[in-house]
Design a protein around this motif. Structure first.
Motif, short mmCIF file in Angstrom:
data_model
loop_
_atom_site.label_atom_id
_atom_site.label_comp_id
_atom_site.label_asym_id
_atom_site.label_seq_id
_atom_site.Cartn_x
_atom_site.Cartn_y
_atom_site.Cartn_z
N LYS A 250 -2.35 37.58 2.71
CA LYS A 250 -1.82 36.59 1.78
C LYS A 250 -2.94 35.71 1.25
N ALA A 251 -3.82 35.25 2.14
CA ALA A 251 -4.93 34.41 1.72
C ALA A 251 -5.84 35.15 0.74
N ALA A 252 -6.13 36.42 1.03
CA ALA A 252 -7.00 37.20 0.14
C ALA A 252 -6.33 37.43 -1.21
N ASP A 253 -5.04 37.69 -1.21
CA ASP A 253 -4.31 37.91 -2.46
C ASP A 253 -4.32 36.67 -3.35
N THR A 254 -4.33 35.50 -2.74
CA THR A 254 -4.25 34.26 -3.51
C THR A 254 -5.56 33.49 -3.52
N PHE A 255 -6.60 34.09 -2.95
CA PHE A 255 -7.94 33.51 -2.93
C PHE A 255 -7.98 32.15 -2.23
N GLU A 256 -7.18 32.03 -1.19
CA GLU A 256 -7.25 30.84 -0.37
C GLU A 256 -8.32 31.05 0.69
N ASN A 257 -8.89 29.96 1.17
CA ASN A 257 -10.06 30.07 2.03
C ASN A 257 -9.78 30.09 3.52
N ALA A 258 -8.63 29.61 3.93
CA ALA A 258 -8.44 29.48 5.37
C ALA A 258 -7.03 29.83 5.80
N VAL A 259 -6.92 30.28 7.04
CA VAL A 259 -5.65 30.69 7.61
C VAL A 259 -5.56 30.10 9.02
N MET A 260 -4.38 29.65 9.40
CA MET A 260 -4.18 29.18 10.76
C MET A 260 -4.07 30.38 11.69
N ILE A 261 -4.79 30.36 12.80
CA ILE A 261 -4.70 31.42 13.80
C ILE A 261 -3.45 31.16 14.65
N PRO A 262 -2.53 32.10 14.70
CA PRO A 262 -1.28 31.87 15.45
C PRO A 262 -1.54 31.64 16.94
N GLU A 263 -0.67 30.92 17.56
CA GLU A 263 -0.73 30.72 19.00
C GLU A 263 -0.68 32.08 19.68
N GLY A 264 -1.48 32.23 20.71
CA GLY A 264 -1.49 33.50 21.44
C GLY A 264 -2.54 34.47 20.95
N VAL A 265 -3.25 34.13 19.86
CA VAL A 265 -4.31 34.99 19.35
C VAL A 265 -5.65 34.31 19.63
N SER A 266 -6.48 34.93 20.46
CA SER A 266 -7.79 34.37 20.79
C SER A 266 -8.76 34.57 19.64
N SER A 267 -9.90 33.89 19.73
CA SER A 267 -10.93 34.08 18.71
C SER A 267 -11.37 35.54 18.65
N ASN A 268 -11.46 36.17 19.81
CA ASN A 268 -11.86 37.58 19.85
C ASN A 268 -10.83 38.46 19.14
N ASP A 269 -9.56 38.20 19.40
CA ASP A 269 -8.50 38.99 18.77
C ASP A 269 -8.44 38.72 17.27
N ALA A 270 -8.75 37.48 16.88
CA ALA A 270 -8.79 37.14 15.45
C ALA A 270 -9.86 37.96 14.74
N VAL A 271 -11.02 38.14 15.42
CA VAL A 271 -12.09 38.98 14.87
C VAL A 271 -11.60 40.41 14.72
N LYS A 272 -10.93 40.91 15.74
CA LYS A 272 -10.42 42.29 15.70
C LYS A 272 -9.44 42.47 14.54
N VAL A 273 -8.51 41.52 14.39
CA VAL A 273 -7.51 41.63 13.32
C VAL A 273 -8.19 41.59 11.95
N TYR A 274 -9.17 40.69 11.81
CA TYR A 274 -9.88 40.63 10.53
C TYR A 274 -10.57 41.95 10.23
N LYS A 275 -11.19 42.53 11.24
CA LYS A 275 -11.88 43.81 11.06
C LYS A 275 -10.90 44.88 10.60
N ILE A 276 -9.70 44.90 11.19
CA ILE A 276 -8.70 45.89 10.81
C ILE A 276 -8.26 45.67 9.37
N VAL A 277 -8.00 44.42 9.00
CA VAL A 277 -7.60 44.12 7.61
C VAL A 277 -8.71 44.55 6.65
N TYR A 278 -9.94 44.22 7.00
CA TYR A 278 -11.08 44.55 6.14
C TYR A 278 -11.18 46.05 5.90
N ASN A 279 -10.88 46.85 6.93
CA ASN A 279 -10.95 48.30 6.79
C ASN A 279 -9.71 48.90 6.15
#
Length: 570
Positions: A250-279
């Motif tokens: 959603k942020a990429a579609d609307t060119f927004e700069n930041a997203v709240m990381i949901p509760e229960g998602v660590s910084s490491n998991d956030a990196v993993k999710v971003y990598k998956i979205v990027y690919n």
């Protein structure tokens, strides 16, 4: 607390490379010990760079580690021979969908079942699993509207299906439904599931905008025909990770700069999710090379403004539309995948550089044509998305530890691997030169033979991180060599085929021929001893323009089972 101040809070800083599937001319990503399977504990702030090739980590102790990623295309480096056996093609078809006795005995039941019976319907395209567990082996693919007979209900949320396998309840409905009904029901179900870690969906997706963002607020962003909710990868994530995936898109579609990381998602998991979205979301070609996580805020960067990407999208559309029209006119999924594969191979050039848009779809559909492995895989996925074909981007390494990216697709009767990068040996002959060695192949022909650390990447602390388990590829029916009549089980037919292919190649001044054989003995008869010399003599007898046989097959049978002969001309 002011949201901009929140972005500056940092107890610890971690900088990582999101190697989105770069290549160094045969694969991608450095190998570390198999024993470390996850990131070390991370604190508050994470910065990730996707396309650059260096990964650095700064921890509380101020110790810094550096990791280098390189890319490779098969034309410059041959895969080394391994001791891993590749099953004979003729045997694989008989065991494609069966578990070995060892596998069967290792399945442990961690759920209880209550006998039940009745008819239900598939609400959305999905898969059936070997066990009542999202991490278990996929054994069946279902399409929306399929009817199934229920045998039992489990306490893990899966239904047991008569005839074998389990399907999660969220993909089933009691009544036949139209596509529009299914869409609304599935969306509602996933929304409920994804918001469990926050008190509301609004809280989960709250974002702040950097004052320096240069985007045209009223202009719609380009879109693709594929919904991220239909992605195989998305379905493998936890509910909280799915929420983050959706919010990044959603942020990429609307060119927004930041997203709240949901509760229960660590910084490491956030990196993993971003990598998956990027690919996995190739249409977001403007997605930047780095992200940073500060506290609970994930900041996303972009390569260009919205107005710039709209102009770029117009270029992409102009060149992709004719390909899509050709694909949609094909009569089978096999032919559709072949059109896409050959278009990308013949219209792209491998590049080691991660600069600019090399790791994106943009260069695949413009005059540049220079791509990294990630660019090949994303371009392939983008066309699949537009044509309604199922594809997943998978990352890994070659035996040298260089990072790589390829695709897993669903064709006809099951899942197959496709590697467009290695179909495109660079700097070789003319623009008609392509190979089909890795076109619709099972795992048994590439996993731990030429493609390693499947769908894993390595953190700077040496930890090996799994993105998700890709679908298992066990079929051979739609393999290129089987479909094209180029798979042989005896010497006479293989020898005759090679001579006929050489004859056709010389007549058209083409530079490469390939067949696949059924066993190692036959492979050796065709590639060693007097065989290479005999084929060279035959080729030269056909035309004075033939200089000779150039690069002959150097791989062992175990590597691919493919005999490749390249012909040089004066």
């Amino acid at each position: 607390m002011d949201k901009r101040r929140l972005g500056r809070i940092a107890a610890v800083v971690i900088t990582l490379t999101v190697a989105a599937g770069g290549c160094s001319n045969v694969s991608e990503e450095p190998v570390v010990s198999e024993t470390s399977e996850s990131f070390a504990a991370v604190a508050e702030t994470t910065t990730v760079s996707s396309e650059t090739e260096t990964e650095t980590t700064t921890a509380v102790t101020s110790v810094s580690e550096t990791e280098t990623f390189s890319e490779s295309s098969e034309s410059e480096t041959e895969e080394s021979e391994t001791d891993t056996d590749t099953s004979d093609m003729s045997d694989e078809s008989d065991t494609d969908t069966e578990l070995s006795e060892t596998e069967e005995t290792t399945i442990s039941r961690s759920w209880s079942e209550t006998n039940s019976s009745g008819t239900m319907y598939i609400a959305v395209d999905c898969v059936g699993r070997e066990a009542a567990d999202n991490n278990s082996t996929i054994i069946t693919k279902y399409q929306q509207g399929d009817r199934v007979e229920i045998a039992a209900l489990t306490d893990s949320g899966f239904y047991k299906i008569k005839g074998g396998g389990y399907i999660h309840s969220e993909y089933l409905t009691d009544n036949p439904v139209s596509e529009t009904t299914v869409t609304s029901e599935t969306t509602a179900a996933k929304t409920t599931k994804n918001t469990t870690s926050k008190t509301s969906a609004e809280e989960t997706s709250e974002i702040f905008i950097d004052d320096n963002t240069g985007s045209d607020e009223n202009s719609p962003a380009p879109s693709t025909a594929k919904s991220y909710k239909d992605r195989y990868s998305y379905k493998q994530l936890s509910a909280a990770e799915q929420q983050l995936y959706a919010d990044i898109v959603k942020a990429a579609d609307t060119f927004e700069n930041a997203v709240m990381i949901p509760e229960g998602v660590s910084s490491n998991d956030a990196v993993k999710v971003y990598k998956i979205v990027y690919n996995e979301e190739p249409q977001l070609f403007w997605l930047g090379s780095s992200i940073s996580a500060s506290g609970s805020v994930l900041t996303v960067n972009y390569k260009a403004t919205r107005s710039e990407t709209e102009k770029m999208q117009a270029e992409i559309d102009a060149n992709a539309s004719p390909v899509v029209a050709r694909v949609n006119g094909a009569s089978s999924d096999y032919e559709k995948f072949k059109i896409i594969y050959e278009y990308i191979v013949l219209n792209s050039t491998f590049s080691l550089s991660s600069e600019g848009y090399n790791p994106t779809i943009y260069n695949a559909f413009t005059k540049s044509g220079e791509l990294q492995c990630a660019g090949y895989a994303k371009a392939f996925q983008y066309l699949c998305d537009l044509c309604g074909l199922e594809s997943t981007v998978v990352v890994g390494t070659n035996e040298e530890g260089d990072s790589h990216a390829w695709n897993v697709v669903y064709c006809g009767d099951g899942y197959y691997n496709i590697d467009t990068t290695w179909g495109d040996p660079i700097n070789s002959y003319d623009d008609r030169y392509l190979r089909h060695t890795y076109f619709l192949v099972p795992d048994s022909q590439i996993h731990n033979i030429s493609h390693f650390n499947v769908n894993c990447y390595f953190a700077s602390n040496g930890a090996k991180v799994k993105c998700f388990d890709p679908p298992k590829c066990t079929k051979t029916t739609y393999n290129y060599f089987v479909q094209e009549g180029l798979y042989f089980k005896d010497l006479d037919s293989a020898d005759a085929a090679i001579k006929e292919l050489i004859k056709k190649a010389v007549a058209n001044k083409e530079n490469v021929i390939q067949i696949r054989v059924a066993n190692e003995e036959l492979f050796d008869r065709l590639t060693t001893g007097s065989a290479p010399g005999a084929y060279q003599k035959y080729a030269k007898s056909l035309s004075s323009s033939v200089k000779g046989i150039g690069k002959y097959t150097t791989k062992s049978y175990k590597a691919t089972g493919v005999v490749t002969i390249e012909i040089n001309y004066n």
